[in-house]
Write a protein that holds these residues in place. Structure first.
Motif, PDB file in Angstrom:
ATOM      1  N   VAL A   1      44.839  35.812  44.199  1.00  0.00           N
ATOM      2  CA  VAL A   1      44.720  36.968  43.299  1.00  0.00           C
ATOM      3  C   VAL A   1      45.031  36.551  41.863  1.00  0.00           C
ATOM      4  O   VAL A   1      44.326  36.925  40.922  1.00  0.00           O
ATOM      5  CB  VAL A   1      45.651  38.105  43.754  1.00  0.00           C
ATOM      6  N   LEU A   2      46.100  35.761  41.677  1.00  0.00           N
ATOM      7  CA  LEU A   2      46.443  35.286  40.339  1.00  0.00           C
ATOM      8  C   LEU A   2      45.326  34.421  39.772  1.00  0.00           C
ATOM      9  O   LEU A   2      44.981  34.525  38.588  1.00  0.00           O
ATOM     10  CB  LEU A   2      47.747  34.495  40.385  1.00  0.00           C
ATOM     11  N   GLU A   3      44.741  33.561  40.617  1.00  0.00           N
ATOM     12  CA  GLU A   3      43.645  32.706  40.162  1.00  0.00           C
ATOM     13  C   GLU A   3      42.418  33.528  39.787  1.00  0.00           C
ATOM     14  O   GLU A   3      41.753  33.254  38.774  1.00  0.00           O
ATOM     15  CB  GLU A   3      43.305  31.690  41.253  1.00  0.00           C
ATOM     16  N   ALA A   4      42.122  34.537  40.604  1.00  0.00           N
ATOM     17  CA  ALA A   4      40.974  35.400  40.295  1.00  0.00           C
ATOM     18  C   ALA A   4      41.176  36.107  38.961  1.00  0.00           C
ATOM     19  O   ALA A   4      40.258  36.203  38.138  1.00  0.00           O
ATOM     20  CB  ALA A   4      40.772  36.419  41.420  1.00  0.00           C
ATOM     21  N   MET A   5      42.397  36.617  38.728  1.00  0.00           N
ATOM     22  CA  MET A   5      42.684  37.284  37.459  1.00  0.00           C
ATOM     23  C   MET A   5      42.517  36.318  36.285  1.00  0.00           C
ATOM     24  O   MET A   5      41.927  36.668  35.256  1.00  0.00           O
ATOM     25  CB  MET A   5      44.105  37.843  37.478  1.00  0.00           C
TER      26      MET A   5
ATOM     27  N   LEU B   1      39.974  43.896  43.807  1.00  0.00           N
ATOM     28  CA  LEU B   1      40.066  45.052  44.696  1.00  0.00           C
ATOM     29  C   LEU B   1      40.876  44.612  45.910  1.00  0.00           C
ATOM     30  O   LEU B   1      40.494  43.656  46.587  1.00  0.00           O
ATOM     31  CB  LEU B   1      38.667  45.513  45.127  1.00  0.00           C
ATOM     32  N   ALA B   2      41.992  45.286  46.182  1.00  0.00           N
ATOM     33  CA  ALA B   2      42.872  44.851  47.263  1.00  0.00           C
ATOM     34  C   ALA B   2      43.435  46.052  48.004  1.00  0.00           C
ATOM     35  O   ALA B   2      43.467  47.175  47.479  1.00  0.00           O
ATOM     36  CB  ALA B   2      44.022  44.003  46.711  1.00  0.00           C
ATOM     37  N   THR B   3      43.873  45.790  49.221  1.00  0.00           N
ATOM     38  CA  THR B   3      44.526  46.828  50.008  1.00  0.00           C
ATOM     39  C   THR B   3      45.912  47.116  49.441  1.00  0.00           C
ATOM     40  O   THR B   3      46.623  46.223  48.981  1.00  0.00           O
ATOM     41  CB  THR B   3      44.661  46.383  51.469  1.00  0.00           C
ATOM     42  N   ALA B   4      46.305  48.385  49.481  1.00  0.00           N
ATOM     43  CA  ALA B   4      47.605  48.810  48.956  1.00  0.00           C
ATOM     44  C   ALA B   4      48.683  48.555  50.006  1.00  0.00           C
ATOM     45  O   ALA B   4      49.150  49.455  50.695  1.00  0.00           O
ATOM     46  CB  ALA B   4      47.567  50.284  48.571  1.00  0.00           C
TER      47      ALA B   4
ATOM     48  N   VAL C   1      48.895  43.742  41.986  1.00  0.00           N
ATOM     49  CA  VAL C   1      47.629  44.314  41.497  1.00  0.00           C
ATOM     50  C   VAL C   1      47.809  45.656  40.795  1.00  0.00           C
ATOM     51  O   VAL C   1      46.996  46.031  39.942  1.00  0.00           O
ATOM     52  CB  VAL C   1      46.630  44.446  42.681  1.00  0.00           C
ATOM     53  N   GLU C   2      48.866  46.388  41.116  1.00  0.00           N
ATOM     54  CA  GLU C   2      49.022  47.741  40.580  1.00  0.00           C
ATOM     55  C   GLU C   2      48.985  47.741  39.047  1.00  0.00           C
ATOM     56  O   GLU C   2      49.655  46.954  38.387  1.00  0.00           O
ATOM     57  CB  GLU C   2      50.340  48.354  41.055  1.00  0.00           C
ATOM     58  N   GLY C   3      48.157  48.615  38.495  1.00  0.00           N
ATOM     59  CA  GLY C   3      48.065  48.743  37.051  1.00  0.00           C
ATOM     60  C   GLY C   3      47.018  47.861  36.407  1.00  0.00           C
ATOM     61  O   GLY C   3      46.668  48.073  35.236  1.00  0.00           O
TER      62      GLY C   3
ATOM     63  N   ARG D   1      28.830  49.157  37.181  1.00  0.00           N
ATOM     64  CA  ARG D   1      29.432  47.839  36.978  1.00  0.00           C
ATOM     65  C   ARG D   1      30.156  47.729  35.639  1.00  0.00           C
ATOM     66  O   ARG D   1      30.914  46.787  35.435  1.00  0.00           O
ATOM     67  CB  ARG D   1      28.369  46.760  37.139  1.00  0.00           C
ATOM     68  N   SER D   2      29.932  48.702  34.772  1.00  0.00           N
ATOM     69  CA  SER D   2      30.709  48.702  33.534  1.00  0.00           C
ATOM     70  C   SER D   2      32.190  48.936  33.824  1.00  0.00           C
ATOM     71  O   SER D   2      33.053  48.544  33.026  1.00  0.00           O
ATOM     72  CB  SER D   2      30.190  49.780  32.582  1.00  0.00           C
ATOM     73  N   ALA D   3      32.497  49.527  34.984  1.00  0.00           N
ATOM     74  CA  ALA D   3      33.888  49.790  35.350  1.00  0.00           C
ATOM     75  C   ALA D   3      34.629  48.515  35.747  1.00  0.00           C
ATOM     76  O   ALA D   3      35.849  48.551  35.936  1.00  0.00           O
ATOM     77  CB  ALA D   3      33.938  50.801  36.500  1.00  0.00           C
ATOM     78  N   LEU D   4      33.916  47.407  35.892  1.00  0.00           N
ATOM     79  CA  LEU D   4      34.562  46.144  36.242  1.00  0.00           C
ATOM     80  C   LEU D   4      35.268  45.506  35.047  1.00  0.00           C
ATOM     81  O   LEU D   4      36.182  44.688  35.220  1.00  0.00           O
ATOM     82  CB  LEU D   4      33.526  45.155  36.786  1.00  0.00           C
ATOM     83  N   ALA D   5      34.872  45.870  33.833  1.00  0.00           N
ATOM     84  CA  ALA D   5      35.384  45.191  32.642  1.00  0.00           C
ATOM     85  C   ALA D   5      36.875  45.448  32.427  1.00  0.00           C
ATOM     86  O   ALA D   5      37.626  44.526  32.088  1.00  0.00           O
ATOM     87  CB  ALA D   5      34.581  45.620  31.419  1.00  0.00           C
ATOM     88  N   ALA D   6      37.312  46.682  32.606  1.00  0.00           N
ATOM     89  CA  ALA D   6      38.709  47.023  32.314  1.00  0.00           C
ATOM     90  C   ALA D   6      39.693  46.298  33.233  1.00  0.00           C
ATOM     91  O   ALA D   6      40.649  45.675  32.749  1.00  0.00           O
ATOM     92  CB  ALA D   6      38.905  48.535  32.377  1.00  0.00           C
ATOM     93  N   PRO D   7      39.513  46.339  34.579  1.00  0.00           N
ATOM     94  CA  PRO D   7      40.450  45.595  35.419  1.00  0.00           C
ATOM     95  C   PRO D   7      40.369  44.080  35.214  1.00  0.00           C
ATOM     96  O   PRO D   7      41.373  43.382  35.358  1.00  0.00           O
ATOM     97  CB  PRO D   7      40.050  45.986  36.845  1.00  0.00           C
ATOM     98  N   ALA D   8      39.192  43.576  34.859  1.00  0.00           N
ATOM     99  CA  ALA D   8      39.077  42.138  34.589  1.00  0.00           C
ATOM    100  C   ALA D   8      39.934  41.753  33.386  1.00  0.00           C
ATOM    101  O   ALA D   8      40.691  40.772  33.428  1.00  0.00           O
ATOM    102  CB  ALA D   8      37.618  41.763  34.344  1.00  0.00           C
ATOM    103  N   ALA D   9      39.859  42.534  32.314  1.00  0.00           N
ATOM    104  CA  ALA D   9      40.646  42.246  31.115  1.00  0.00           C
ATOM    105  C   ALA D   9      42.133  42.431  31.370  1.00  0.00           C
ATOM    106  O   ALA D   9      42.963  41.638  30.902  1.00  0.00           O
ATOM    107  CB  ALA D   9      40.190  43.149  29.968  1.00  0.00           C
TER     108      ALA D   9
END
Length: 391
Positions: free
Chosen positions: A309-313, A320-323, A331-333, A356-364
């Motif tokens: 997860v850290l590497e992906a970030m 996208l992960a299970t809570a 991942v929270e936040g 797919r525009s919604a992917l930009a915010a969590p990526a950043a």
């Protein structure tokens, strides 16, 4: 997860700079695939730059690696013959190696399974030595012997944790958990999160080109990296994929005991054109997997602090992960957390595939969270813990 930083008394300035003898004790070690195993290898290799480092471990799924070897960075590795029972490596010969550890050595115990911690605890008591415990993740029950786990935790593992000279955890929530569950004094618990290697910090991604009016979008490229085992619950992800209505493709990078079962499940669900089993990837090949994907997915039942997860970030991938414990803190936040069900995962994947525009915010947000999470900082914090504990 709130921003993680070492406690005030852990500062790089307090490192003495002295050369230490360090023994990393771990139930498993590469070439076995896994986050804990990679963490131990990274720590051992980097600590060896200014210390004498040994690893005492088992030969569980070691792929024919020698039982005695000098590996990268001059790390001496001793792999003991092991029998695996209920996902636990049993290596009686390890106890002899523990009894021969020289006085004045830093005994750094990595915990994620039973038996090995108790061997360290007993050998230390017999010889009047001290050890540091690195708590990666709480062990959950699995298999027929799982019903014995509560007794084990109460009467055996609790003593191991409380008997440590110091305890390293990955998050503040783990510090609170150890105090509540095992009665560990919070004052001797040190928060040191996992790190990310430099090669995973990729340049910011450019937005994808929107499809022409009336044309179908390319499938959203999903990526999973990890062991194909019970804990990761890739079966849940395949069930979710069967419910996804939008065009998506999933690459599963990794291997494990459940690979054939999961391949059969994918075929049974009619997912052959949506799922690719890519096998194990390392180094530049793994970096390329992160670079080529659009969404990282993790369907685990539990985690500590997943390296992937850290590497992906760091690579600029939204997550996208299970809570579940571990994923929540990480991942929270900054990513998307969903209930650990196929239906919830499928709904989230469909939503992101449609917009797919919604992917930009969590990526950043993910990139920002791990911006300062380099392994050099982690190793410095680990050495500072050694100093604070009195090694």
């Amino acid at each position: 997860m709130t921003e993680q930083s070492p406690p005030e008394h852990i500062t790089a300035a307090s490192i003495s700079g002295k050369r230490r003898r360090i023994v990393q004790v771990t139930p498993n070690y590469p070439p076995l695939l896994g986050g804990l195993e990679r963490v131990v290898q990274i720590l051992a290799t980097r600590l060896a730059a200014r210390n004498d480092v040994r690893v005492i471990t088992t030969d569980n799924k070691a792929g024919g690696a020698p039982h005695r070897a000098v590996e990268k960075g001059g790390v001496r590795v001793r792999r003991h013959r092991a029998l695996t029972v209920a996902h636990t490596s049993l290596a009686p010969g390890m106890f002899g190696s523990l009894l021969r550890i020289e006085r004045g050595t830093v005994i750094h115990l990595h915990c994620a399974t039973a038996v090995v911690p108790e061997q360290v605890w007993l050998s230390a008591r017999l010889r009047g030595l001290r050890y540091l415990l690195h708590f990666h993740m709480e062990v959950d029950a699995s298999g027929p012997l799982g019903r014995l786990l509560p007794l084990y935790k109460t009467h055996l593992f609790g003593r191991v944790v409380r008997g440590a000279a110091g305890v390293i955890v990955l998050t503040e929530s783990q510090r609170g958990f150890l105090a509540e569950r095992y009665g560990v004094d919070p004052a001797k618990v040190y928060v040191v999160p996992n790190g990310v290697a430099e090669e995973y910090f990729l340049p910011p991604r450019t937005p994808g080109v929107e499809p022409a009016a009336g044309s179908a979008p390319d499938p959203l490229r999903l990526l999973f990296v990890g062991r194909l085992d019970i804990q990761k619950n890739v079966a849940r992800l395949l069930d979710a994929l069967a419910l996804v209505a939008e065009p998506v493709r999933l690459r599963l990078v990794g291997d494990g005991d459940l690979r054939q079962d999961l391949q059969a499940q994918a075929a049974r669900l009619g997912l052959d054109d949506r799922v690719e089993f890519a096998g194990r990837k390392h180094g530049e090949d793994l970096v390329k997997e992160y670079a080529d994907a659009e969404l990282f997915v993790l369907p685990s039942d539990r985690e500590g602090m997943a390296l992937v997860v850290l590497e992906a970030m760091a690579a600029g991938l939204p997550v996208l992960a299970t809570a579940v414990p571990g994923n929540i803190e990480t991942v929270e936040g900054v990513g998307v957390l969903v209930a650990p069900t196929p239906q919830a995962m499928a709904a989230a994947i469909d939503t992101l595939a449609r917009d797919r525009s919604a992917l930009a915010a969590p990526a950043a947000a993910g990139r920002a969270r791990v911006a300062d999470s380099r392994w050099d900082q982690v190793v410095a914090a680990i050495e500072d813990v050694y100093e604070q504990v009195g090694f």
